[in-house]
Design an enzyme around this catalytic site. Structure first.
Site, mmCIF file in Angstrom:
data_model
loop_
_atom_site.group_PDB
_atom_site.id
_atom_site.type_symbol
_atom_site.label_atom_id
_atom_site.label_comp_id
_atom_site.label_asym_id
_atom_site.label_seq_id
_atom_site.Cartn_x
_atom_site.Cartn_y
_atom_site.Cartn_z
ATOM 1 N N VAL A 119 3.809 6.590 -5.305
ATOM 2 C CA VAL A 119 5.183 5.958 -4.777
ATOM 3 C C VAL A 119 4.981 4.428 -5.239
ATOM 4 C CG1 VAL A 119 6.838 5.979 -2.954
ATOM 5 C CG2 VAL A 119 5.224 7.930 -3.241
ATOM 6 N N HIS A 122 7.677 1.799 -2.980
ATOM 7 C CA HIS A 122 7.337 1.405 -1.485
ATOM 8 C C HIS A 122 5.848 1.306 -1.073
ATOM 9 C CE1 HIS A 122 9.039 2.515 2.745
ATOM 10 N NE2 HIS A 122 8.014 1.704 2.978
ATOM 11 N N LEU A 123 5.629 0.084 -0.613
ATOM 12 C CA LEU A 123 4.127 -0.175 -0.672
ATOM 13 C C LEU A 123 3.407 0.823 0.522
ATOM 14 C CD1 LEU A 123 1.976 -2.476 -1.233
ATOM 15 C CD2 LEU A 123 3.039 -3.744 0.843
ATOM 16 N N HIS A 124 2.343 1.002 0.137
ATOM 17 C CA HIS A 124 1.443 1.824 1.213
ATOM 18 C C HIS A 124 0.031 1.511 1.116
ATOM 19 C CE1 HIS A 124 2.339 4.340 -2.467
ATOM 20 N NE2 HIS A 124 1.268 4.847 -2.245
ATOM 21 N N GLU A 125 -0.829 1.513 2.158
ATOM 22 C CA GLU A 125 -2.126 1.460 1.842
ATOM 23 C C GLU A 125 -2.827 2.605 2.293
ATOM 24 O OE1 GLU A 125 -3.769 -1.527 4.682
ATOM 25 O OE2 GLU A 125 -5.788 -1.238 3.701
#
Ligand code: ZN
Length: 282
Positions: A119, A122-125
């Site tokens: 994705v 949309h930033l995600h860790e």
């Protein structure tokens, strides 16, 4: 990057959350906009960031720390957003350690599609628990892991730990359904039992211990039974247990017909927890 390293990260180039390839809009914004966090697998809702489980995990307990704001890259995010993501890391790692006893973790941000972000906007860790030897069979299985544990069970374990981390005074209610699916375990006062964890004891193990101490022959964790919305701290775990027949249970605990409890003080919690899991008494 070595070939084994490439293999290690390859599954992260695939879709991460349910319906990523057949859903309108941003999957993270969509999940955040929904009310049922148990269904969405959201574990924590913070002021500026949230924690969500991956429905197609790379390993058991694979979670993501995600900003509430729809930003693609860390430099687009307000500093306090990145701060909150960092602050959440501690409770997330401690909760995973307690609930699942991993030997290590992979932590990572993939920024942009070429870097492996499934994705990209949309930033995600990612936070992926690792166990000794688990890398040996991962490349063979490619994108599909054999999961040793059902998602609802992992969700319940992690959400209970995170609630305890973030709301240290929160209590955990034990919703223990008997095998006949018509009775629920209650304490001497006729209420659903409250679980007391020992120091460093995982909440889910405390719930199992509590059920056994109250007379269950065996117990099994089924899932989460607390508030559906992760912004609230009311924790409850749903267990299934076998009980001896015609026996008085220890400490005044007993089995109460589900119908009786559905009109008492625990009714709202019980209704939400049980849904279609029990049968009404004849
Ligand atoms: Zn988004």
């Amino acid at each position: 990057m070595s070939s084994s390293g490439e293999r290690l990260w390859t599954p992260w180039r695939m879709r991460y959350v349910v319906g990523a390839d057949r859903e309108e809009g941003c999957i993270f914004c969509n999940r955040l906009g929904e009310e049922d966090d148990v269904r969405s697998l959201i574990l924590v809702r913070g002021q500026r960031a949230f924690v969500i489980m991956n429905l197609y995990p790379y390993n058991t307990g694979h979670v993501m720390i995600v900003p509430n704001a729809h930003v693609a890259s860390p430099e687009d995010a307000e500093p306090d957003v990145m701060s909150e993501m960092t602050v959440l890391r501690g409770p997330v790692l401690r909760s995973l350690r307690r609930a699942l006893s991993p030997d290590g973790f992979n932590l990572g941000l993939n920024v942009g599609a070429p870097a492996g972000a499934g994705v990209a906007d949309h930033l995600h860790e990612h936070v992926v628990p690792r166990w000794q030897g688990d890398a040996n069979f991962m490349p063979i299985l490619a994108s599909t892991m054999v999961m040793p544990e059902l998602i609802p069970v992992t969700y319940a374990k992690l959400r209970a730990e995170l609630a305890a981390e973030l709301e240290p005074d929160s209590r955990v209610t034990n919703v223990v359904i008997a095998d006949d699916r018509r009775h629920v375990l209650v304490d001497a006062a006729g209420r659903l039992p409250q679980v007391e964890s020992l120091p460093s004891e995982p909440v889910w193990k405390a719930a199992m211990r509590d059920a056994l101490a109250r007379g269950a022959i065996d117990a099994e964790l089924l899932g989460w039974a607390g508030d559906r919305h992760a912004g609230s701290a009311r924790s409850a775990l749903l267990l299934r247990a076998s009980f001896p027949s015609n026996t008085v249970l220890p400490s005044g605990s007993h089995l109460a017909p589900v119908n009786e409890l559905l009109t008492g003080r625990d009714a709202p919690l019980l209704r939400a927890a049980l849904q279609d899991r029990v049968q009404p008494s004849p």
